[in-house]
Design an enzyme around this catalytic site. Structure first.
Site, PDB file in Angstrom:
ATOM      1  N   SER A 152      -8.116   6.281  -2.098  1.00 46.61           N
ATOM      2  CA  SER A 152      -8.780   5.904  -3.337  1.00 46.61           C
ATOM      3  C   SER A 152      -9.549   4.620  -3.065  1.00 46.61           C
ATOM      4  O   SER A 152      -8.938   3.615  -2.705  1.00 46.61           O
ATOM      5  CB  SER A 152      -7.763   5.687  -4.460  1.00 46.61           C
ATOM      6  OG  SER A 152      -8.407   5.342  -5.660  1.00 46.61           O
ATOM      7  N   ASN A 209      -5.233   2.698  -0.579  1.00 50.43           N
ATOM      8  CA  ASN A 209      -6.160   1.985  -1.448  1.00 50.43           C
ATOM      9  C   ASN A 209      -7.249   1.324  -0.611  1.00 50.43           C
ATOM     10  O   ASN A 209      -6.954   0.410   0.168  1.00 50.43           O
ATOM     11  CB  ASN A 209      -5.429   0.916  -2.254  1.00 50.43           C
ATOM     12  CG  ASN A 209      -6.405   0.021  -3.013  1.00 50.43           C
ATOM     13  OD1 ASN A 209      -6.940   0.396  -4.038  1.00 50.43           O
ATOM     14  ND2 ASN A 209      -6.665  -1.171  -2.478  1.00 50.43           N
ATOM     15  N   GLU A 210      -8.471   1.815  -0.719  1.00 44.69           N
ATOM     16  CA  GLU A 210      -9.697   1.197  -0.185  1.00 44.69           C
ATOM     17  C   GLU A 210      -9.764   1.103   1.331  1.00 44.69           C
ATOM     18  O   GLU A 210     -10.598   0.367   1.868  1.00 44.69           O
ATOM     19  CB  GLU A 210      -9.922  -0.197  -0.816  1.00 44.69           C
ATOM     20  CG  GLU A 210     -10.187  -0.120  -2.307  1.00 44.69           C
ATOM     21  CD  GLU A 210     -10.517  -1.456  -2.966  1.00 44.69           C
ATOM     22  OE1 GLU A 210     -10.498  -2.493  -2.267  1.00 44.69           O
ATOM     23  OE2 GLU A 210     -10.784  -1.463  -4.180  1.00 44.69           O
ATOM     24  N   ASP A 211      -8.937   1.880   2.056  1.00 45.69           N
ATOM     25  CA  ASP A 211      -8.992   1.789   3.515  1.00 45.69           C
ATOM     26  C   ASP A 211     -10.238   2.473   4.083  1.00 45.69           C
ATOM     27  O   ASP A 211     -10.788   2.020   5.094  1.00 45.69           O
ATOM     28  CB  ASP A 211      -7.720   2.375   4.133  1.00 45.69           C
ATOM     29  CG  ASP A 211      -6.499   1.505   3.842  1.00 45.69           C
ATOM     30  OD1 ASP A 211      -6.656   0.469   3.173  1.00 45.69           O
ATOM     31  OD2 ASP A 211      -5.386   1.871   4.264  1.00 45.69           O
TER      32      ASP A 211
END
Length: 853
Positions: free
Chosen positions: A483, A428-430
């Site tokens: 994502s 998530n958002e890395d």
């Protein structure tokens, strides 16, 4: 030969603080458990969810804790072995059996098995002792051990990046920092000579959907078994069965004609075949595994689009394209062992009842309990599943990479039979963090050694380690590197998925402009709102009598973890509506109305872009978020106690099988390119219909208008007759100027416009469009607003003599629930709201915009 036996080690557990001299053992509160639950049980710490008690329990996460139990030695026949199976230890655990170290762990996500045949006592009970070190302090030790890594994260602190533990335990912008430890999943003692270690299926369904090839794979430990029998059944009736010679790995192929297919909710049923493997030794059963599987053909479709750049991003199940309106999921509690299977089911049922198709398991939480996925399977909810990495630049020392590989393999193996899971994503958002922190990330560089040597080495986890796991174990399930991910960067709206945070975060756009903020698949977006007043009263130490029972109090602020939340809530409130902080009930209503308007706007405008084959300009929208892990003001649309906020209902209406959408736009036509005076301004409404069903609909569209100040109807016209709304798409219906009795008199700003769809004379959809911002309207207070409970107690009839914005029906009794809420009322119309749990003496009240002004 004896059958495998499983003995739960779930009794007589005790705990104490290991690093406190003289601390005594106390009985645990439950099992599985964690330390906070046990300390609360003995009143050694206050409930961290009440008031500001979170601050007073931080010491727990920096202490060491020991759990112990005793159990009798079972009889073990010659040739058999005894194995202790730990399904989950949180996190840094040292396990002793009868005084000898048998296991050391450093991952919450990896179950462990230890052969203890030679460690069991022959003369008395066995003592099992598990000591848990502080994950927080061990994390910081690891940070200091690797000073050359560029440690960077959003939420929590850098120590979390070094520990394979649920990342939200360090605190997030919606949750408290509560660093748990303990045996959080079951512990069992297994006795066997041979056992089945896995049963999984590869399913191939031909394009015609008429034939399914199901390959059942079994893996076996031990050499004593002779055969494996595999049975396939549906609703208790045998479909197929075959017996094959036992081997370490064995497989058998079944061909099923006219299979009963698993569909997402609303598009068909959710039949689940039972596949059972029985391990045999000379005809005698010695072990079994049984799993429920769904037969479905699932694809992620990324094809070129007509008239727009980039590619689509949508899911197709059994040849049906699905607009995946849905929600993001965070763990439902900070203390996972107390989430019951019923609570998981109740949460998933809220999603299903809310007309949602998909739930995204977010990467800062955990690989969930079986009950969660089983509920999604049974109710037809699709699952997008992140691996457990979120908002950070993760390190990659060799032992950590090995642990991550194990973690991914064991959890994908555990979950791969669930038909609900249709995609895995690496994090998530890395990638977003890498871009915003200017880390060394070149998408064109395919040299994996370069990735490891860069200051964004986590790329190796997502594009190599996890990609290999998915290729090996679930080659038919799409794997997405992260994502959001896709396109030229993570904000590219034309390829892949998008997290649209320019409403609330980022540029703080007006939510009326969501149509300009669309992406091919919007996997996060959101708006905050206060939870139910009942929820606030539950966390205030003195409840309704608490002196901090007002919106800006320090306790209420403490129960909102979002940075800058005061300014952002105030911004979106003050831009849109008249409101005041007192009384609390009306302020809470105002925030929920604002959230509801915001999120409904996104779903409505983005679903408009689901325009049919090769024009799937938006394939899904997942609101952040469905749920909370504690009582808090957050982006959730249902609070910790499963109480829906009003946005839950507006989203439910937008995701109905049939809906009608409207938007109001100002068009300016200057007389020439210089003038500031001679400008012809027209306010137009655009109307479209969304048909998510699989059959075309023939409808009539009626448009009506009222003056909000006089309450009089000013317009009524059937603008489309016998119009076909093709299946599974949105279709433009009509555009017109806002109907006013006198042009160029500014009456558009006081004219509310409603549109209706009728099929064979029956109303099947409605939407009421108001001049915005709502604060500019001179709304009249209704003199005859009624919410009348039907004689059978199953519905409430709401009506008024003037247009009323956002009528909420309320009841003090939590057992009374509504099917719909926050409805816009116009004169001459009665809106019926379904209700459950009401009786003849149930008191139902109403609340609405500007009620107290």
């Amino acid at each position: 030969m004896v059958a495998r036996t499983v003995i739960p080690i779930d009794e007589n557990w005790q705990f104490k603080q290991a690093d406190k001299q003289g601390d005594e053992y106390r009985a645990v509160s439950q099992f599985p458990t964690n330390v906070h639950l046990d300390l609360m049980h003995h009143n050694l710490i206050p409930d961290p969810f009440i008031g500001k008690n979170e601050n007073d329990v931080q010491w727990v996460g920096e202490a060491q804790w020991t759990y112990k139990t005793t159990f009798a030695s079972p009889v073990i026949s010659s040739g058999a072995k005894a194995v202790l199976a730990f399904d989950g230890l949180d996190t840094f655990a040292t396990v002793l059996l009868n005084g000898k170290v048998i296991l050391e762990t450093d991952s919450m996500f990896i179950p462990e098995r230890v052969d203890v045949t030679n460690h069991l006592s022959h003369s008395g009970d066995n003592e099992l002792v598990i000591t848990f070190d502080s994950a927080y302090l061990r994390g910081w030790q690891r940070v200091e051990k690797y000073p050359n890594h560029k440690w960077s994260c959003w939420n929590g602190d850098n120590s979390r990046l070094a520990v394979r533990k649920a990342q939200y335990h360090w605190g997030w912008d919606w949750g408290p920092a509560l660093l748990t430890c303990g045996p959080w999943r079951p512990v069992n003692l297994e006795i066997y000579e041979s056992r089945l270690t896995d049963l999984y299926t590869s399913v191939d369904i031909d394009e015609s959907l008429k034939r399914a090839k199901v390959i059942a794979h079994t893996t076996t430990e031990g050499a004593e078994a002779t055969h494996v029998r595999v049975d396939v059944s549906l609703n208790g009736k045998e479909v197929a069965a075959e017996t094959i010679p036992a081997a370490e790995t064995a497989s058998v192929t079944f061909h099923i004609s006219s299979p009963e297919l698993w569909y997402p909710i609303r598009y068909g049923k959710q039949p689940l075949y039972t596949i059972k493997a029985t391990l045999l030794a000379n005809g005698v059963s010695i072990d079994t595994i049984s799993k429920k599987i769904g037969l479905r053909r699932a694809r992620l479709v990324e094809h070129e689009l007509e008239d727009q750049p980039g590619t689509s991003f949508f899911f197709e199940i059994n040849n049906i394209p699905i607009f995946c309106g849905g929600s993001n999921w965070i763990p439902a509690d900070n203390f996972i062992p107390r989430i019951s299977p019923k609570r998981y089911r109740d949460w998933v049922k809220l999603v299903a009842d809310g007309n949602q198709f998909m739930i995204r398991v977010w990467g800062g939480g955990l690989y969930e309990e079986a009950a969660f996925y089983e509920a999604c399977d049974e109710m037809g909810i699709l699952v997008w599943h992140d691996f457990m990495f979120g908002c950070g630049n993760y390190p990659v020392w060799p032992e950590l990479l090995e642990s991550i590989d194990r973690e991914a393999r064991v959890n994908v193996t555990r979950l791969r039979h669930h038909p609900c899971i249709v995609i895995w994503a690496g994090n998530n958002e890395d990638y977003q963090l890498a871009e915003q922190e200017n880390l060394e990330y070149d998408p064109k560089d395919t040299n994996q050694d370069n990735w490891l040597q860069s200051n964004f080495p986590a790329r190796y986890i997502y594009e190599k380690v996890l990609a290999d796991v998915c290729k090996d174990l679930i080659p038919d399930v799409p794997y997405h590197y992260g994502s959001p991910w896709g396109g030229k960067d993570t904000t590219d709206p034309t390829i892949g998925d998008l997290h649209q945070w320019n409403v609330w975060h980022g540029s703080q756009e007006k939510y009326q402009n969501f149509d300009k903020l669309v992406g091919r698949f919007v996997s996060e977006f959101g708006m905050e709102a206060f939870p139910s007043v009942k929820t606030i009263d539950a966390y205030l130490p003195q409840g309704k009598d608490d002196p901090d029972r007002y919106p800006q109090s320090s306790t209420v602020d403490f129960h909102n973890k979002a940075a800058g939340h005061e300014r952002r809530l105030a911004l979106y409130l003050v831009e849109n509506m008249r409101y005041g902080p007192d009384p609390l009930e009306q302020y809470v209503y105002s925030t929920q109305l604002m959230q509801a308007e915001c999120l409904a706007s996104a779903y409505r405008l983005w679903k408009r872009e689901w325009r049919g084959p090769s024009r799937e300009y938006c394939g899904g929208a997942l609101v952040w978020q469905i749920n909370d892990c504690w009582p808090v003001t957050s982006w959730a649309i249902c609070d910790y106690y499963l109480r829906p906020k009003h946005a839950y209902y507006t989203v439910k209406r937008e995701m109905a099988p049939i809906s009608i959408g409207m938007t109001r736009r100002e068009h300016q036509y200057p007389k020439d390119k210089y003038t500031r005076v001679y400008i012809d301004t027209k306010i137009k409404v655009e109307i479209w219909g969304s048909n998510l069903m699989l059959e075309d609909l023939t409808v009539d569209c009626v448009v009506k208008a009222w003056d909000v100040e006089t309450g009089k109807e000013t317009f009524s016209k059937t603008v489309a007759t016998s119009m076909v709304l093709p299946s599974n798409r949105s279709t433009e219906i009509y555009a017109m100027e806002v109907p006013v009795s006198e042009p160029k008199a500014g009456l558009e700003g006081r004219t509310v416009v409603a549109s209706y769809l009728y099929q064979s004379g029956k109303q099947i959809a409605r939407y009421v469009n108001w001049p915005e911002p709502l604060k500019y309207m001179h709304l009249q207070k209704p003199k005859h607003l009624t919410a009348e409970l039907a004689a059978d107690g199953k519905s409430v009839a709401v009506q008024a003599e003037v247009p009323v914005k956002g009528v909420a029906v309320e009841c003090e009794d939590d057992a009374v629930t509504f099917d719909d809420n926050l409805v816009d009322i116009v004169p001459g119309e009665v809106v019926h709201i379904g209700v459950s749990g009401a009786s003849s003496n149930t008191l139902i009240t109403t609340r609405y915009l500007n009620m107290l002004s």
